[in-house]
Design a protein around this motif. Structure first.
Motif, PDB file in Angstrom:
ATOM      1  N   LEU A 185       1.184   0.503  -2.910  1.00 11.72           N
ATOM      2  CA  LEU A 185       2.291   0.731  -1.797  1.00 11.72           C
ATOM      3  C   LEU A 185       3.415   1.457  -2.505  1.00 11.72           C
ATOM      4  O   LEU A 185       3.957   2.404  -1.591  1.00 11.72           O
ATOM      5  CB  LEU A 185       2.590  -0.732  -1.578  1.00 11.72           C
ATOM      6  CG  LEU A 185       3.823  -0.822  -0.696  1.00 11.72           C
ATOM      7  CD1 LEU A 185       3.572  -0.204   0.783  1.00 11.72           C
ATOM      8  CD2 LEU A 185       4.332  -2.455  -0.264  1.00 11.72           C
ATOM      9  N   ALA A 186       3.676   1.219  -3.709  1.00 13.51           N
ATOM     10  CA  ALA A 186       4.653   1.898  -4.424  1.00 13.51           C
ATOM     11  C   ALA A 186       4.327   3.431  -4.444  1.00 13.51           C
ATOM     12  O   ALA A 186       5.362   4.370  -4.123  1.00 13.51           O
ATOM     13  CB  ALA A 186       4.886   1.482  -5.948  1.00 13.51           C
ATOM     14  N   GLU A 187       3.093   3.807  -4.717  1.00 13.56           N
ATOM     15  CA  GLU A 187       2.665   5.211  -4.536  1.00 13.56           C
ATOM     16  C   GLU A 187       2.778   5.662  -3.414  1.00 13.56           C
ATOM     17  O   GLU A 187       3.023   7.056  -3.129  1.00 13.56           O
ATOM     18  CB  GLU A 187       1.172   5.325  -5.337  1.00 13.56           C
ATOM     19  CG  GLU A 187       1.271   5.078  -6.723  1.00 13.56           C
ATOM     20  CD  GLU A 187      -0.139   5.100  -7.489  1.00 13.56           C
ATOM     21  OE1 GLU A 187      -0.818   5.718  -6.754  1.00 13.56           O
ATOM     22  OE2 GLU A 187      -0.240   4.505  -8.545  1.00 13.56           O
ATOM     23  N   VAL A 205       3.487   1.852  11.287  1.00 16.21           N
ATOM     24  CA  VAL A 205       2.277   2.219  11.774  1.00 16.21           C
ATOM     25  C   VAL A 205       1.219   1.716  10.811  1.00 16.21           C
ATOM     26  O   VAL A 205       0.117   1.486  11.105  1.00 16.21           O
ATOM     27  CB  VAL A 205       2.244   3.782  12.457  1.00 16.21           C
ATOM     28  CG1 VAL A 205       2.288   4.686  11.194  1.00 16.21           C
ATOM     29  CG2 VAL A 205       0.891   3.865  12.952  1.00 16.21           C
ATOM     30  N   LEU A 206       1.401   2.053   9.543  1.00 16.88           N
ATOM     31  CA  LEU A 206       0.624   1.597   8.385  1.00 16.88           C
ATOM     32  C   LEU A 206       0.439   0.102   8.522  1.00 16.88           C
ATOM     33  O   LEU A 206      -0.976  -0.338   8.066  1.00 16.88           O
ATOM     34  CB  LEU A 206       1.010   2.162   6.806  1.00 16.88           C
ATOM     35  CG  LEU A 206       1.208   3.672   6.677  1.00 16.88           C
ATOM     36  CD1 LEU A 206       1.849   3.792   5.349  1.00 16.88           C
ATOM     37  CD2 LEU A 206      -0.172   4.006   6.799  1.00 16.88           C
ATOM     38  N   GLY A 207       1.244  -0.720   8.855  1.00 25.42           N
ATOM     39  CA  GLY A 207       1.029  -2.263   8.849  1.00 25.42           C
ATOM     40  C   GLY A 207       0.125  -2.645   9.912  1.00 25.42           C
ATOM     41  O   GLY A 207      -0.469  -3.543   9.985  1.00 25.42           O
ATOM     42  N   GLY A 208       0.110  -1.775  11.022  1.00 26.86           N
ATOM     43  CA  GLY A 208      -0.841  -2.075  12.220  1.00 26.86           C
ATOM     44  C   GLY A 208      -2.030  -1.679  11.981  1.00 26.86           C
ATOM     45  O   GLY A 208      -3.072  -1.857  12.742  1.00 26.86           O
ATOM     46  N   GLY A 209      -2.637  -1.131  10.883  1.00 30.87           N
ATOM     47  CA  GLY A 209      -3.713  -0.437  10.774  1.00 30.87           C
ATOM     48  C   GLY A 209      -4.398  -1.124   9.444  1.00 30.87           C
ATOM     49  O   GLY A 209      -4.152  -2.189   8.792  1.00 30.87           O
ATOM     50  N   LEU A 210      -5.740  -0.417   9.012  1.00 31.72           N
ATOM     51  CA  LEU A 210      -6.267  -1.096   7.947  1.00 31.72           C
ATOM     52  C   LEU A 210      -5.559  -1.408   6.637  1.00 31.72           C
ATOM     53  O   LEU A 210      -5.713  -1.850   5.838  1.00 31.72           O
ATOM     54  CB  LEU A 210      -7.927  -0.369   7.656  1.00 31.72           C
ATOM     55  CG  LEU A 210      -8.583  -0.785   6.967  1.00 31.72           C
ATOM     56  CD1 LEU A 210      -9.309  -2.287   7.222  1.00 31.72           C
ATOM     57  CD2 LEU A 210      -9.933   0.305   6.705  1.00 31.72           C
ATOM     58  N   ALA A 211      -4.477  -0.470   6.393  1.00 29.34           N
ATOM     59  CA  ALA A 211      -3.791  -0.477   5.395  1.00 29.34           C
ATOM     60  C   ALA A 211      -2.836  -1.667   5.263  1.00 29.34           C
ATOM     61  O   ALA A 211      -2.112  -1.734   4.329  1.00 29.34           O
ATOM     62  CB  ALA A 211      -2.850   0.938   5.128  1.00 29.34           C
ATOM     63  N   GLY A 212      -2.470  -2.480   6.392  1.00 28.59           N
ATOM     64  CA  GLY A 212      -1.673  -3.344   6.670  1.00 28.59           C
ATOM     65  C   GLY A 212      -1.953  -4.635   5.644  1.00 28.59           C
ATOM     66  O   GLY A 212      -3.452  -4.794   5.371  1.00 28.59           O
ATOM     67  N   SER A 213      -1.019  -5.110   5.221  1.00 31.34           N
ATOM     68  CA  SER A 213      -1.246  -6.263   4.233  1.00 31.34           C
ATOM     69  C   SER A 213       0.150  -7.103   4.438  1.00 31.34           C
ATOM     70  O   SER A 213       1.195  -6.603   4.746  1.00 31.34           O
ATOM     71  CB  SER A 213      -1.650  -5.795   2.717  1.00 31.34           C
ATOM     72  OG  SER A 213      -0.477  -5.144   2.326  1.00 31.34           O
ATOM     73  N   LYS A 214      -0.060  -8.322   3.574  1.00 37.86           N
ATOM     74  CA  LYS A 214       1.058  -9.125   3.291  1.00 37.86           C
ATOM     75  C   LYS A 214       2.102  -8.527   2.437  1.00 37.86           C
ATOM     76  O   LYS A 214       3.264  -8.677   2.413  1.00 37.86           O
ATOM     77  CB  LYS A 214       0.824 -10.704   3.143  1.00 37.86           C
ATOM     78  CG  LYS A 214       0.356 -11.287   4.384  1.00 37.86           C
ATOM     79  CD  LYS A 214       0.034 -12.752   3.834  1.00 37.86           C
ATOM     80  CE  LYS A 214      -0.524 -13.500   5.053  1.00 37.86           C
ATOM     81  NZ  LYS A 214      -0.808 -14.969   4.625  1.00 37.86           N
ATOM     82  N   VAL A 215       1.286  -7.783   1.532  1.00 36.12           N
ATOM     83  CA  VAL A 215       2.207  -7.272   0.267  1.00 36.12           C
ATOM     84  C   VAL A 215       3.063  -6.033   1.047  1.00 36.12           C
ATOM     85  O   VAL A 215       4.214  -5.934   0.880  1.00 36.12           O
ATOM     86  CB  VAL A 215       1.534  -6.532  -0.605  1.00 36.12           C
ATOM     87  CG1 VAL A 215       1.986  -5.549  -1.631  1.00 36.12           C
ATOM     88  CG2 VAL A 215       0.987  -7.389  -1.513  1.00 36.12           C
ATOM     89  N   LEU A 216       2.674  -5.494   2.062  1.00 39.03           N
ATOM     90  CA  LEU A 216       3.335  -4.215   2.748  1.00 39.03           C
ATOM     91  C   LEU A 216       4.556  -4.725   3.527  1.00 39.03           C
ATOM     92  O   LEU A 216       5.471  -4.343   3.506  1.00 39.03           O
ATOM     93  CB  LEU A 216       2.344  -3.254   3.684  1.00 39.03           C
ATOM     94  CG  LEU A 216       3.001  -2.143   4.355  1.00 39.03           C
ATOM     95  CD1 LEU A 216       1.653  -1.089   4.703  1.00 39.03           C
ATOM     96  CD2 LEU A 216       3.706  -2.402   5.672  1.00 39.03           C
TER      97      LEU A 216
END
Length: 292
Positions: A185-187, A205-216
């Motif tokens: 996420l930092a990168e 938008v990233l949070g709504g896709g496959l990249a989404g996570s609780k970390v994000l």
């Protein structure tokens, strides 16, 4: 309702203790700093001047302290839990410690006449405040069943994962995943900022896709705001990465990403940032590109 003692009223332990009070339990707290005990008392709990005093009448004892030596110090010795808890009390260790130490101390607890589970938690300070922690529990089926009503006052996802020490093994895996995600996420945020993208929109938008996570969800805005007030300190995550890398070596497996991120986390601590939230790993990533 139970008489519950909480040893360790830090970032995680205090809100957990408050939620146990809210659930109707009689809660006694002990901490090395008096101000945290005073805060629990103000919330309807009770304070004690020593571990021995705190556990004397407890049906359930929860430890939430930083590391393996701290847990060992709390349970052993004349003033410790093993010497002063009443027979058949249930000890729940919610700390994050080495799996082998958890198994060793569980054997000692049973020899002292106690029931025991290791029950490390995930979800950070906000998860503790909201009583929605994920809790991975090691121990017998019977002891898990006894602990469950108490854990339900502080957590949402509570799973029995195996015998004593198994909870700590799963927690180590959790910390591996979280650390690698934080670094990724930092990168990603550094990459987005370099191109002048609307980062708030990008994270949405990233949070709504496959990249989404609780970390994000929980750490993305902190990185954007450069707000690294601790919810979970880098020093503790550094300790956890030491646990996972040592355990992986002992098991004869390689964790290339984990080993690399462990070095990065260790570097932030050596540079004096151990008191920051683990999202502060962003600082090291940004500095490597000459940014801040």
């Amino acid at each position: 309702m139970s008489n519950i003692t909480v040893i360790g009223l830090g970032i995680m332990g205090l809100p957990m203790a408050k939620n146990l009070v809210a659930a109707g339990h009689h809660v006694t707290g002990f901490n090395l700093s008096q101000d945290r005990i005073d805060e629990l008392v103000a919330a309807g709990g009770h304070g004690a001047g020593s571990i021995a005093e705190a556990v004397a009448a407890a049906d359930v004892i929860i430890t939430m302290v930083p590391d393996s030596p701290d847990v060992a110090a709390a349970v052993r010795g004349d003033d410790g839990i093993f010497a002063n808890a009443k027979a058949d009390a249930l000890w729940i260790d919610a700390s994050s410690i080495r799996p082998d130490v958890a198994a060793e101390l569980a054997d000692e607890a049973r020899a002292a006449g106690l029931r025991v589970v290791d029950a490390p938690v995930s979800g950070g300070e906000q998860g503790a405040i909201d009583a929605v922690l994920s809790i991975m529990v090691g121990g017998t089926e019977a002891d898990f069943a006894s602990a469950l009503p108490v854990l339900e006052a502080v957590g949402k996802t509570i799973v029995h994962v195996g015998p004593s020490g198994a909870g700590q093994t799963v927690k180590a895996a959790n910390q591996l995943i979280v650390a690698v995600n934080i670094q990724a996420l930092a990168e990603a945020i550094l990459f987005l900022e370099a191109y002048g993208v609307d980062t708030d929109a990008a994270l949405k938008v990233l949070g709504g896709g496959l990249a989404g996570s609780k970390v994000l969800d929980q750490k993305g805005q902190k990185m954007l705001n450069r707000d690294f007030a601790p919810g979970f300190r880098l020093a503790l995550h550094n300790k956890d990465m030491g646990i996972i890398t040592a355990a992986a070596r002992q098991a004869g497996i390689t964790i290339p990403l984990g080993a690399h991120v462990a070095q990065l986390v260790g570097s932030t601590v050596q540079q004096g940032d151990g008191g920051l939230d683990h999202s502060g790993l962003f600082k090291l990533t940004a500095a490597a590109s000459g940014r801040n």
